[in-house]
Structure formats: structure tokens, C-alpha cells
Design a protein around this motif. Structure first.
Motif, PDB file in Angstrom:
ATOM      1  N   GLY A   7      35.676  31.954  63.890  1.00  0.00           N
ATOM      2  CA  GLY A   7      34.258  32.265  63.879  1.00  0.00           C
ATOM      3  C   GLY A   7      33.784  33.186  62.782  1.00  0.00           C
ATOM      4  N   PHE A   8      34.446  33.186  61.632  1.00  0.00           N
ATOM      5  CA  PHE A   8      33.889  33.947  60.515  1.00  0.00           C
ATOM      6  C   PHE A   8      33.781  33.044  59.294  1.00  0.00           C
ATOM      7  N   ALA A   9      32.910  33.423  58.382  1.00  0.00           N
ATOM      8  CA  ALA A   9      32.618  32.592  57.214  1.00  0.00           C
ATOM      9  C   ALA A   9      33.499  33.002  56.047  1.00  0.00           C
ATOM     10  N   VAL A  10      33.886  32.027  55.243  1.00  0.00           N
ATOM     11  CA  VAL A  10      34.775  32.260  54.100  1.00  0.00           C
ATOM     12  C   VAL A  10      34.190  31.602  52.861  1.00  0.00           C
ATOM     13  N   ASP A  11      34.023  32.390  51.814  1.00  0.00           N
ATOM     14  CA  ASP A  11      33.713  31.868  50.492  1.00  0.00           C
ATOM     15  C   ASP A  11      34.913  32.147  49.599  1.00  0.00           C
ATOM     16  N   ALA A  12      35.142  31.306  48.612  1.00  0.00           N
ATOM     17  CA  ALA A  12      36.281  31.477  47.714  1.00  0.00           C
ATOM     18  C   ALA A  12      35.821  31.331  46.273  1.00  0.00           C
ATOM     19  N   THR A  13      36.382  32.167  45.393  1.00  0.00           N
ATOM     20  CA  THR A  13      36.022  32.108  43.992  1.00  0.00           C
ATOM     21  C   THR A  13      37.155  32.617  43.116  1.00  0.00           C
ATOM     22  N   GLU A  14      37.140  32.171  41.867  1.00  0.00           N
ATOM     23  CA  GLU A  14      38.007  32.748  40.840  1.00  0.00           C
ATOM     24  C   GLU A  14      37.150  33.285  39.686  1.00  0.00           C
ATOM     25  N   ASP A  15      35.879  33.482  39.963  1.00  0.00           N
ATOM     26  CA  ASP A  15      34.919  33.943  38.969  1.00  0.00           C
ATOM     27  C   ASP A  15      34.596  35.413  39.236  1.00  0.00           C
ATOM     28  N   ALA A  16      35.026  36.290  38.343  1.00  0.00           N
ATOM     29  CA  ALA A  16      34.776  37.724  38.529  1.00  0.00           C
ATOM     30  C   ALA A  16      33.297  38.069  38.403  1.00  0.00           C
ATOM     31  N   ASN A  17      32.466  37.138  37.944  1.00  0.00           N
ATOM     32  CA  ASN A  17      31.029  37.390  37.924  1.00  0.00           C
ATOM     33  C   ASN A  17      30.453  37.494  39.335  1.00  0.00           C
ATOM     34  N   ALA A  18      31.241  37.141  40.328  1.00  0.00           N
ATOM     35  CA  ALA A  18      30.822  37.328  41.725  1.00  0.00           C
ATOM     36  C   ALA A  18      30.764  38.810  42.096  1.00  0.00           C
ATOM     37  N   PHE A  19      31.349  39.669  41.254  1.00  0.00           N
ATOM     38  CA  PHE A  19      31.392  41.100  41.554  1.00  0.00           C
ATOM     39  C   PHE A  19      30.125  41.778  41.042  1.00  0.00           C
ATOM     40  N   THR A  20      29.049  41.551  41.805  1.00  0.00           N
ATOM     41  CA  THR A  20      27.780  42.241  41.584  1.00  0.00           C
ATOM     42  C   THR A  20      27.390  42.924  42.884  1.00  0.00           C
ATOM     43  N   ASP A  21      26.533  43.917  42.781  1.00  0.00           N
ATOM     44  CA  ASP A  21      26.102  44.622  43.991  1.00  0.00           C
ATOM     45  C   ASP A  21      25.472  43.663  44.989  1.00  0.00           C
ATOM     46  N   ALA A  22      24.593  42.803  44.509  1.00  0.00           N
ATOM     47  CA  ALA A  22      23.871  41.909  45.417  1.00  0.00           C
ATOM     48  C   ALA A  22      24.803  40.918  46.088  1.00  0.00           C
ATOM     49  N   ASN A  23      25.745  40.359  45.349  1.00  0.00           N
ATOM     50  CA  ASN A  23      26.627  39.362  45.942  1.00  0.00           C
ATOM     51  C   ASN A  23      27.630  39.999  46.896  1.00  0.00           C
ATOM     52  N   LEU A  24      28.249  41.090  46.498  1.00  0.00           N
ATOM     53  CA  LEU A  24      29.253  41.718  47.358  1.00  0.00           C
ATOM     54  C   LEU A  24      28.652  42.224  48.660  1.00  0.00           C
ATOM     55  N   ALA A  25      27.362  42.555  48.646  1.00  0.00           N
ATOM     56  CA  ALA A  25      26.708  43.053  49.860  1.00  0.00           C
ATOM     57  C   ALA A  25      26.707  42.025  50.986  1.00  0.00           C
TER      58      ALA A  25
END
Length: 263
Positions: A66-84
Motif C-alpha cells: 500500500g505505498f507508492a513507488v517512483d523510480a529514476t536514474e536522473d539526478a535532476n529529480a533532486f529538487t526541493d519541489a520533487n523531493l517534497a
């Protein structure tokens, strides 16, 4: 309003009230049903062929629990808005310097300081050698390893979700990391340790040899396991229990008994 009508309303309230006792206008979500994790598996050095199996296994754990999982190999995902959006970020056998840009590192540091969670799997400790803050987060850096072999893991972290349902002495095949420093010196709580008499640790023998641990770090939660090198790990029910418990601990969906002086 007549006395008879008041008495009737009181009687009705007595019947209905118990059904709503203890509830609020917005019910709290189940403890493991409303969180989201980001699996990050970028490699800038050695690449483990178990990464696809690991990503798929974590996605399946999310579906089943019952939890959601996203996966990436793109370090551009490391932004304040996305990590929140995430309660935990899983570094799945990352290597080298996968988060290389200063603004990406700063966003991840702010995420942890704001109470975020980190779960490191295997080569997560073979990452970020020039990022001292990350070294503190993961607990210790990889040094070397002997040939893959069977070894006995002693599960010592009583009360931790990542130990639940596992044997006290767990014999398994893996690639057993030696670390540059004992993570106990970083103030972690050790959850599992290797019995070095049960295998050949090679030139990096540690004596006291933690292999999984957790700690509070810079405002957030950190959990790490040195296990998970092989593709077979991610179809092993016992390892999956270990991994699931660690992810839930990092996400704040399970208790986090990580005082270094705990049992």
C-alpha cells in the motif's frame, strides 16, 4: 421544543454516538498506506546487474503493502519541489558520484533536514566519496570485499521492523562489504552484524562487523543494509522482509528505534 421531543433526540444520540466515537472529520491514513518513496539507482562507476530486479522488487512491495513507488536514474529529480513528494528516498546500489551538482546535493540535504528518510541498499555506501555530508548519512563508506560466499548474519536490532520475522542467525549468500570505518563510531544503532568466523572476510576483516544499521541524521532518518548484491536477493522472502522493514522505517511508517544505545 417539547420535553418529549428532547428525550427522543437524546435517545437517538445515545444509539448513534458509539459508531463515531474516537473519529475525527478527516480520518488518519493507515500507517503504511499513504506514503511514497523514490528509488534512485544511478551509477557513475560499477553497475550492479541486480538493479532492475531491485527496482521491480520494491515496486512489488509497494503494490502489496500500500505505498507508492517512483523510480529514476536522473539526478535532476533532486529538487526541493520533487523531493517534497516523498517520505523516503532509496539509494539502490548507486556508485561513484550519482548526485553531482551542488544544487542537487543542497536539495537533498534540505530534504533530510526537513525530516525526510533515506534507505541505502548495498552499494549506496560505494557512493558520494567527495560528499562528506552523505558519508555521514550513510554511516560508513565501502572499503573492499572478498569473493561472494555464504556467511552468518546475526540480527541484533530487537524491535526494528527490518529485523522482524528473520532468524537470529541468518545464513545467506551475498557479497560482504568491509567498510572504511566502523559505523558505530558515527553513532548508528547496529541492526545486523556479520560473524566473521563463518566466512573469509579477506584483507578488510573488521572484527566487529556491522552490516545493517540505522540512525537519526541531521533532522532525518537513515537506514542502511550492506546486503543485496545479487539478483537472487530480490526474490528471497527473508531479504524482502528486511528491505520492506527498512523502507518503512526510513519513511516513518514504522517505528524508528535507532538510539545507538538501544538493545
Amino acid at each position: 421544543m417539547s420535553r418529549k421531543r428532547l428525550l427522543a433526540l437524546a435517545a437517538l444520540s445515545a444509539i448513534v454516538a458509539p459508531a463515531f466515537a474516537g473519529t475525527s472529520a478527516l480520518a488518519a491514513p493507515a500507517d503504511d498506506s499513504a506514503f511514497r518513496v523514490l528509488v534512485f539507482s544511478k551509477t557513475a562507476a560499477f553497475r550492479h546487474d541486480s538493479i532492475p530486479a531491485g527496482v521491480a522488487a520494491i515496486q512489488k512491495l509497494g503494490e502489496e503493502n500500500g505505498f507508492a513507488v517512483d523510480a529514476t536514474e536522473d539526478a535532476n529529480a533532486f529538487t526541493d519541489a520533487n523531493l517534497a513528494k516523498y517520505q523516503a528516498v532509496v539509494f539502490l546500489s548507486t556508485t561513484g558520484d550519482p548526485v553531482s551538482q551542488p544544487e542537487q546535493k543542497a536539495s537533498f540535504e534540505r530534504y533530510i533536514r526537513n525530516g525526510g528518510g533515506f534507505a541505502g541498499v548495498h552499494a549506496a555506501s560505494d557512493s558520494g566519496y567527495t560528499w562528506s555530508w552523505y558519508g555521514g548519512l550513510v554511516g560508513s563508506y565501502f572499503r573492499n570485499h572478498p569473493a561472494q560466499q555464504n556467511a552468518t548474519v546475526k540480527m541484533v536490532g530487537q524491535g526494528a521492523a527490518s529485523n522482524r520475522g528473520l532468524p537470529n542467525r541468518w545464513n545467506r549468500w551475498d557479497e560482504w562489504y568491509n567498510f572504511r570505518g566502523n559505523p558505530r563510531d558515527a553513532g548508528v544503532r547496529v541492526l545486523a552484524e556479520l560473524d566473521e568466523t563463518s566466512y573469509n572476510p579477506g584483507s578488510g576483516a573488521m572484527g566487529d562487523h556491522p552490516i545493517a544499521w540505522c540512525h537519526r541524521y541531521d533532522g532525518g532518518r537513515s537506514w542502511y543494509t550492506g546486503m543485496g548484491h545479487t539478483k537472487e536477493s530480490f526474490s528471497d522472502p527473508l531479504f524482502l522482509k528486511h528491505l520492506l522493514g527498512g523502507i518503512k522505517m526510513a519513511a516513518g511508517a514504522a517505528s524508528f528505534p535507532c538510539d545507538p544505545h538501544g538493545d
